[in-house]
Enzyme design. Structure first.
Site: not given
Ligand code: KE4
Length: 424
Positions: A144, A237, A265
């Site tokens: 993801y 990533d 994060k």
């Molecule tokens: P954001 O757009 O949510 O800030 O980041 C996306 C993203 C990109 N790459 C990785 C490896 C990530 O884990 C994420 C976002 N992670 C999720 C949790 N697995 C965010 C939680 C959510 O979607 O509310």
């Protein structure tokens, strides 16, 4: 657990926000629970709107490696507030942030700040496509990287397949250039990349979004070699792994240099900030220097930059990652021991302070094996732990995060709750 006020807020929320939440996983639907509406966080704990206290193992899905409401972070934000909040013009704190980030992640020779991980990965992929002049990208099944159209792509059948839309609203055209391969399967990547028409491989160097899955020995090295050989941009990533699995991220832990890195994060210090960066020759293709457009109203927001800069400074202090490893190991070993003692088939996958307890026989090495986990059992485990004051990520396919604010006593409390929750 009294739930009246939380419940009332949830009813109001559902009337105006889809599912009552601003991000789907918070709805706790996959674990058969209602969301917890948080009233306060402090250190390793959160309190819900009914005053129930929990030890928090979500940490806002990774950002809060220092715990909630860290005093030095709050002070950095307060100090910055006195200058204002946002200008739509550059500030020195953005430069200090980028310099600090580069000192921790030297492969990021040039850096662009954005406001979310999604923006970082979406922009990095556009940049890789612009730099190579190629359209196809490769991602791992179960990986993801945020919700850009070209990344919301499901794996078709077979090992390496042309992506099919993984969400309604993603048109065929946006998915057709995304190829999906199994995580930890180097041969499928080599087969595709050697065709010479792949712009980028984007990978979580430690997967956290299928539950935690470690890279197999040689996997990251193999990705590095094959992408370098055929001019494909290797994008790590590190939105989740950055400053989490090591101060310099997974690329430091496994000693691999990607061409581009996306990171988020932790580097926002709890405020909205992420970044992408890497090789100078690639980054110089970015507007306003080059032809690849990318922009953002609040990119490099001074409050977020100040919070992230302070977080990186605190994390650079001695013995930080030894402490995170000690806490992570105590929790991971304890949870596995509790499951084993309860006769529950389980696998513990852990890298430092990010970990997943899979209710499965294992080993869990990719998304296919992760999907063998007993999600029904995970749901009851989540609810039992919540009722015992432990807030787990509400999905079998997510990672738990331990912070520097967690104490040995917190870990003991979690393990006691787990022992009781596993026999319910
Ligand atoms: P954001 O757009 O949510 O800030 O980041 C996306 C993203 C990109 N790459 C990785 C490896 C990530 O884990 C994420 C976002 N992670 C999720 C949790 N697995 C965010 C939680 C959510 O979607 O509310």
């Amino acid at each position: 657990m009294s739930i009246h006020h939380s419940q009332a807020i949830f009813e109001r929320a559902k009337a105006i926000i889809p599912g009552g939440v601003n991000s789907p996983v918070r709805a706790c639907r996959s674990v058969g629970a209602d969301p917890v509406f948080v009233a306060q966080g402090d250190g390793a704990h959160i309190w819900d709107a009914d005053g129930n206290k929990y030890v928090d193992l979500i940490g806002s899905w990774g950002p809060l490696i220092l715990g909630h409401a860290h005093r030095e972070i709050l002070d950095a934000i307060k100090d910055t507030l006195s200058m204002g909040t946002t200008f739509g013009a550059p500030t020195e704190v953005e430069v200090k942030f980028a310099e600090k980030l580069k000192s921790a992640v030297p492969s990021m020779e040039m850096i662009r700040a954005v406001s979310s991980g999604t923006e970082a990965t979406m922009s990095a992929l556009r940049l890789a496509r612009g730099f190579t002049g190629r359209a196809k990208i490769i991602k791992a099944d179960g990986g993801y990287h945020g919700h850009a159209d070209c990344l919301l792509v499901a794996a078709g059948s077979g090992a390496a397949t042309l992506g099919i839309p993984g969400s309604a609203g993603v048109p065929e055209g946006a998915a057709k250039d995304t190829l999906v391969v199994p995580y930890n399967d180097l041969a499928s990547v080599e087969k595709l990349v050697s065709g010479g028409d792949i712009a980028a491989v984007i990978i979580e160097p430690v997967a956290g979004n299928m539950g935690l899955v470690e890279p197999a020995p040689g996997y990251l090295e193999g990705l590095r070699a094959i992408t370098a050989k055929f001019g494909t941009v290797l994008i790590f990533d590190e939105v989740m792994t950055g400053f989490r699995v090591a101060f310099g991220g997974a690329q430091a832990r496994y000693n691999i240099t990607p061409d581009l890195t996306t990171i988020g994060k932790v580097i926002g210090g709890g405020l909205p900030a992420a970044a992408f960066g890497g090789r100078m020759d690639i980054m110089q293709k970015l507007a306003p220097l080059g032809p690849v457009y990318q922009a953002g109203t609040l990119s490099g927001n001074p409050l977020a930059m100040a919070a992230g800069l302070k977080a990186m400074e605190i994390l650079s202090r001695p013995r930080t990652y030894e402490r995170l490893e000690t806490l992570g190991k105590k929790l991971g070993d304890g949870l596995l021991a509790a499951a084993t003692a309860a006769g529950v088939p389980a696998v513990m996958n852990r890298v430092g302070s990010m970990l997943t307890l899979f209710f499965a026989k294992g080993p869990i090495t990719d998304y296919e094996t992760a999907k063998t986990a007993d999600t029904k059992r995970f749901g009851s485990f989540f609810r039992n732990m919540r009722d015992r004051g432990v807030f787990l990520p509400p999905s079998q396919f997510e990672a738990m995060f331990v912070s520097l604010a967690h104490t040995d006593e917190d870990i003991e409390q979690i393990l006691e709750a787990a022992k009781a929750s596993l026999v319910d």
